[in-house]
Motif scaffolding. Structure first.
Motif: not given
Lengths: 346, 268
Positions: A96, A100-101, A103-104, A148
């Protein structure tokens, strides 16, 4: 010649009235590994955060790929950052965190799966997807932080002393790994460190900073062999720094003795700083040398011996594979091209 | 050695927590003569409306506390540290005053001839009936228990690493996105303990409802008090009501904690 990806123009930043960056300008070329090097408080992290968008400069402009992005917030910039203490999201697991990036930016689940998988492979963390971040070692957290950032395929990756918290052996491994990643992905890395060895190992270009100013920009070889002033020389590796007098072109006076050198253009009878690297000094019989001194200490350093030779006005640091006898008197010689002359620091 | 040190605490817990609990349970299932019975527990059901009202009012007060406290704490966490402690002290200040006095002050403010209605009167408005309403009870709960929401929230939110927020911005989140995806999930433990610390005393309070709610807004706390001190003296029924209340609180808290565990997944 490749184009500039990031250009800083006359950037000034101050915190609470204290100047942190004094109108610095810097061009960073595409696909280059650039290191901002300097002691703590020199403004290197501030420079990095200015590129990342976390700091808005008081004056000056930041250009990215030719476009002015000075007032663009971080989330609209095509750069990503690896933070000093990793700054992983504690409420998310490894997968996750890396996702993160993406999904944004509303990528499809399939695309996210594919790209995170690729990244995990790149940073050697396959099988760690479900792991909570607080159950990772420092080195593993570091890899997650890198993954990430890289998963967003930024044009520029900013790294703020990313290896500072790792032990020496792991740090060396990660240095090589980071360099390899940068070459494979063909993106620009801007790397902040205070470790000169790290800077020399990884960089295409080193930017030496001090007190909010850029002192020198150059390749590691240039910076090491042709330091612009005594500070750079001292910061990049160990050196003997002496006050000298440039008598005329190609002739310098050190410790009351005149030596041939290869530098020109300083003028006549001008005070200069003279830097001689410890590994460039050869010890001889005292009869054969202009300078001589007493061996104060001999320390075994593995590859070489480190010795301190005391002449009447200077303690010389000398690296040699052969040890001298402590207490004996030896001669000090060096070749003309090993004498580095630089303007006196203000 | 470890055992030796913990002995006084275990003893304390046994004497002052476990034993009383057992006594409450014992009273709840016996008659005044000591005979075993389920009548008391069965009798609790006739007060269902009071239970519902108590849960309802305590829940509203808790939500209002959360809505007031969260933005306050967010602002607080961003300002200068020395100023933070000043604001926190102001938050705590009413708690130094006696609980009864604080609540009594609201009576004089809200009454038909109270200060607020006097001010309205100056403009030819009112008087409005504010005292002895459910609104007044909720107001009393919010006023008295707000610090218990602010403090745990503050403790959690102020500790959220600033670099994590930078990281969210770096990865493409604007301020709203950062709040929803990072700050909110990370503050869940604070929200949970804040809810617990406001909801539990609010649901069992009796002074606030007595003073601000009048006779018509009886809460469970009032009901229990009446069984022990009032004219409807019946400690066995009181114990049964307490036991049921305890079970209800336990259930609600378990439910909330369930939500806590799943929180990060729900919000992602």
């Amino acid at each position: 010649m490749s184009k500039n990806i990031v250009s800083l123009e006359n950037i000034a930043v101050s915190f609470d009235g204290e100047k942190v960056l004094n109108n610095i300008s810097l061009d960073i070329k595409d696909k280059e590994f650039v290191t901002l090097l300097g002691p703590s408080g020199c403004g290197k992290t501030t420079t990095l955060r200015t590129i990342g968008g976390f700091i808005t400069p008081d004056s000056g402009s930041v250009k990215f790929d030719g476009k002015d992005i000075t007032s663009l917030p971080p989330y609209k910039r095509n750069v990503n950052t690896v933070f000093q203490r990793y700054a992983l999201f504690p409420h998310l697991n490894v997968f996750e965190n890396i996702a993160f990036g993406l999904k944004v930016k509303k990528f499809s689940d399939k695309e996210i799966q594919r790209r995170v998988g690729e990244m995990l492979e790149l940073v050697n963390l396959k099988g760690f997807e479900k792991r909570s971040t607080d159950r990772l070692s420092g080195g593993q957290q570091q890899r997650v932080a890198i993954a990430r950032a890289l998963v967003n395929e930024p044009k520029v990756l900013l790294l703020d002393e990313p290896l500072g918290a790792l032990d020496l052996k792991l740090r060396k491994e990660m240095q090589i790994e980071l360099k390899r990643m940068q070459q494979r992905l063909e993106i620009t890395f801007v790397y902040v460190t205070h470790d000169q060895e790290e800077a020399l190992t990884m960089s295409d270009t080193v930017v030496v900073m001090k007190d909010g100013d850029i002192l020198q920009v150059g390749s590691p070889v240039d910076i090491y062999n042709e330091p612009k002033n005594a500070f750079v020389a001292d910061f990049i590796g160990e050196s003997n720094i002496l006050s000298g007098l440039m008598v005329k072109d190609l002739l310098v006076e050190i410790s009351g003795k005149r030596f041939e050198c290869v530098d020109t253009g300083f003028g006549e009878n001008v005070g200069v700083d003279v830097v001689i690297r410890p590994e460039d000094i050869k010890l001889t019989d005292e009869k054969d040398a202009e300078l001589s001194g007493v061996v104060q200490s001999v320390t075994f350093k593995g590859v070489h011996y480190e010795m301190v030779i005391e002449t009447y006005d200077h303690n010389w640091l000398v690296h040699s594979t052969k040890a001298a006898e402590p207490g004996s008197t030896v001669g000090i010689t060096f070749d003309p091209y090993d004498i580095h002359i630089m303007n006196k620091m203000k | 050695m470890k055992k030796l040190i913990s002995t006084p605490y275990l003893l304390w817990m046994a004497v002052f927590i476990i034993v009383p609990l057992i006594m409450v349970a014992y009273f709840a299932v016996t008659t005044a003569d000591g005979a075993f019975t389920f009548d008391n527990l069965a009798a609790v059901s006739q007060y269902a409306n009071i239970f519902v009202r108590s849960i309802y009012l305590a829940a509203i007060a808790t939500v209002i506390c959360l809505v007031i406290a969260y933005p306050l704490v967010m602002i607080l966490a961003r300002i200068d540290v020395s100023f933070q402690s000043t604001v926190l002290m102001i938050v705590m200040l009413p708690m130094w005053m006696n609980f009864l006095l604080r609540t009594y002050a609201w009576m004089t403010l809200l009454g038909n001839n109270g200060l607020i209605n006097m001010l309205f009167g100056l403009f030819g408005l009112g008087p409005f009936r504010m005292l002895n309403t459910q609104g007044a009870v909720v107001l009393g709960m919010v006023y008295n228990y707000l610090p218990f929401m602010i403090l745990p929230l503050y403790n959690v939110i102020v500790k959220i690493d600033k670099s994590v927020i930078d990281a969210a911005h770096d990865l493409g989140c604007n301020n709203a996105g950062t709040f929803v995806k990072v700050i909110l999930p990370l503050s869940v433990p604070g929200v949970m303990s804040g809810i617990t610390m406001v909801f539990v005393p609010a649901i069992s309070t009796f002074i606030i409802s007595r003073m601000l709610g009048g006779g018509s807004n009886l809460l469970i706390g009032d009901l229990i008090e009446m069984q022990f001190l009032g004219n409807s003296y019946n400690p066995n029924l009181g114990a049964a009501i307490s036991l049921v209340l305890m079970v209800i609180i336990l259930l609600i808290m378990t439910l909330l904690n369930q939500f806590d565990d799943d929180e990060d997944r729900v919000l992602m």
